[in-house]
Design a protein around this motif. Sequence first.
Motif, PDB file in Angstrom:
ATOM      1  N   SER A 199      15.521  93.989  -7.716  1.00  0.00           N
ATOM      2  CA  SER A 199      16.718  94.291  -8.514  1.00  0.00           C
ATOM      3  C   SER A 199      16.974  93.186  -9.536  1.00  0.00           C
ATOM      4  CB  SER A 199      17.936  94.466  -7.611  1.00  0.00           C
ATOM      5  OG  SER A 199      17.767  95.560  -6.740  1.00  0.00           O
ATOM      6  N   THR A 202      15.022  93.817 -12.637  1.00  0.00           N
ATOM      7  CA  THR A 202      15.702  94.811 -13.474  1.00  0.00           C
ATOM      8  C   THR A 202      16.865  94.170 -14.213  1.00  0.00           C
ATOM      9  OG1 THR A 202      15.128  96.545 -11.875  1.00  0.00           O
ATOM     10  CG2 THR A 202      16.830  97.067 -13.479  1.00  0.00           C
ATOM     11  N   TRP A 212      20.803  98.856 -21.178  1.00  0.00           N
ATOM     12  CA  TRP A 212      20.170 100.153 -20.918  1.00  0.00           C
ATOM     13  C   TRP A 212      20.008 100.971 -22.185  1.00  0.00           C
ATOM     14  CZ3 TRP A 212      17.724 101.893 -16.705  1.00  0.00           C
ATOM     15  CH2 TRP A 212      17.466 103.254 -16.589  1.00  0.00           C
ATOM     16  N   ILE A 290      13.977  99.908  -9.162  1.00  0.00           N
ATOM     17  CA  ILE A 290      13.589  98.498  -9.014  1.00  0.00           C
ATOM     18  C   ILE A 290      12.090  98.255  -9.231  1.00  0.00           C
ATOM     19  CG2 ILE A 290      15.520  97.989  -7.476  1.00  0.00           C
ATOM     20  CD1 ILE A 290      13.637  98.118  -5.104  1.00  0.00           C
ATOM     21  N   VAL A 293      11.464 101.329 -13.366  1.00  0.00           N
ATOM     22  CA  VAL A 293      12.290 100.926 -14.509  1.00  0.00           C
ATOM     23  C   VAL A 293      11.889  99.545 -15.032  1.00  0.00           C
ATOM     24  CG1 VAL A 293      14.632 100.320 -15.233  1.00  0.00           C
ATOM     25  CG2 VAL A 293      14.224 102.466 -14.005  1.00  0.00           C
ATOM     26  N   PRO A 294      11.656  98.531 -14.171  1.00  0.00           N
ATOM     27  CA  PRO A 294      11.185  97.247 -14.698  1.00  0.00           C
ATOM     28  C   PRO A 294       9.889  97.366 -15.503  1.00  0.00           C
ATOM     29  CG  PRO A 294      11.954  96.940 -12.479  1.00  0.00           C
ATOM     30  CD  PRO A 294      11.971  98.422 -12.736  1.00  0.00           C
TER      31      PRO A 294
END
Length: 562
Positions: A199, A202, A212, A290, A293-294
């Motif tokens: 996390s 991210t 975002w 986690i 998205v990264p």
Amino acid sequence: MQTLVTLDWLVIAAYFGVIGLIAWWSSLKQNDTEDYFLAGRNVGFFAVGCSLLASNVGSEHIVGLAGQGATSGMAMAHWELHAWIMVLLAYFFVPFYYRSGVFTVPEFLEKRFNSTARWILSLVSLTAYVLTKVSVTVYAGALVFQTLLPDTFGSPQAAVWVGAVSTVVLTGIYTIFGGMRAVVYTESMQTIIFIVGSSLITFFGLSALGGWGELQSVLKSNASQFALWRPLSDPEFPWLGVMIASPIIGIWYWCTDQYIVQRTLAAKNLATARRGALFGGLLKVAPVFIFLVPGMIGYALHQKGLISIPMKQVGESFVFNGDQVFPTLVTSLLPAGVRGLVVACLMAALMSSLASLFNSAATLFTVDMYEKLRPGKSEKHLVMVGRIATCVVVLLGILWIPVMARVSGGGLYQYLQSVQGYLAPPITAVFLLGLLWKRINAHGAVWGLGAGFVLGMAKLTIQTFFGSDKIAHPAVLAAIGDFNFLYATGLLFAVSIAIVIAASLATPAPAEQKWKGLTWQSVCAEAGDELRASWDLPNKILSVLVLAIVVAVYLYFSFWLS
């Protein structure tokens, strides 16, 4: 880029200290096989759920999924949204396994069919564990050591060896002495560590990128590459292929694989086993945010010139080296201390997957093979055999290290899914048909498993050597090699179903003791009150929550770049 400093090493040392204490405590409680292989069947739902996710999420997830996020966006999210299949595990499959009192899934297969079906599944599972799970998991972890500690041990290649061997050996030690109890309780801590650590990637990544909205803005310029759903013309992830193959692979992995199911068998009662599976489903949604998205954040940061992801040559062009995205994010973005925590997070994922693998392999060998060949041995003797079996798997894992790079290729996660796509169909077909239809007999199961595995391995072998960009002649083999792995999974599933049904109907119906209490209809007739009592209000709420979250994630990411 930055490497590890003293504060990072202190954080990593603290992680290993806690792991050591848990393993030592667990080693004091090994009295019999039920203690060693199933933690005395006295594990709570929180530990079961954490263990399910930790067993699933290895270093190949963190490294491989980040790479897939950077190169193919949300295409692999369908496999991470298998939380809905864990509801199926809790509602449908767990009652069969738990009530039968078995130690292993192949043992259950013998109760329903015969010993031949049990032997086939045990042998294939053990081979697959060593050749896929050990190799890819350790190789993914070694890639990070190579990037973070390139000169610490003299050279980047030396860092690969030191990192790979040390994690395999350390994990083997605490698994050998602590058994399933050590695996489950270390995984509870490791789950928290890798969720928090990943996390942070991210968080720091979005902070560096600008939020975002900025991520969406960068990705919209190439929206088709990062979309959740791909057109039928897509050569790798056509939406129809995903819809066909993903559930087949998911049911095999989450509902029939010893590696996963063993966690639910360790629960203190049926209601807890079901709740643990559902809690694991709740956690299972996290990898999208986690890990995937990264990877997309890494792509966006690279496009804006804020980090530099290494490239690799494929044919005549250069593309992202997806397996270097996660290490690059760690070394480029994170401050001291946090960097150490995230490295500990990667090691937690690596060690938790390996520990689960080692313990499951030892259980399969001891219960499904050794005890069948040498019946009547004492509980103490069987625990010793389990420890020796774990040692052997550890050694095989180390011996496999030199060929890991060749085996796992460039896209770790996609490689795993394609191999699993050829292993899963016959197992999924046999279990679903066997649990739903009492007419399915041992002949059908054995023929379905055997023929399905041969066909799946034939496709994998042909795919390895033949194709338009490999050996192009004869044309028929090249066409088979290039045939999309998702459609191939569906075709193998259909063929396996046909073989199981045809072989069953061509031979006498099974005796009553081979299906009584082992098919859905007979279990409901025998233990309807028990099943209803174990599917209590908390379990109903959890199942609705898991399904609602999966639907919400699907809805959002279906339109997020439009």
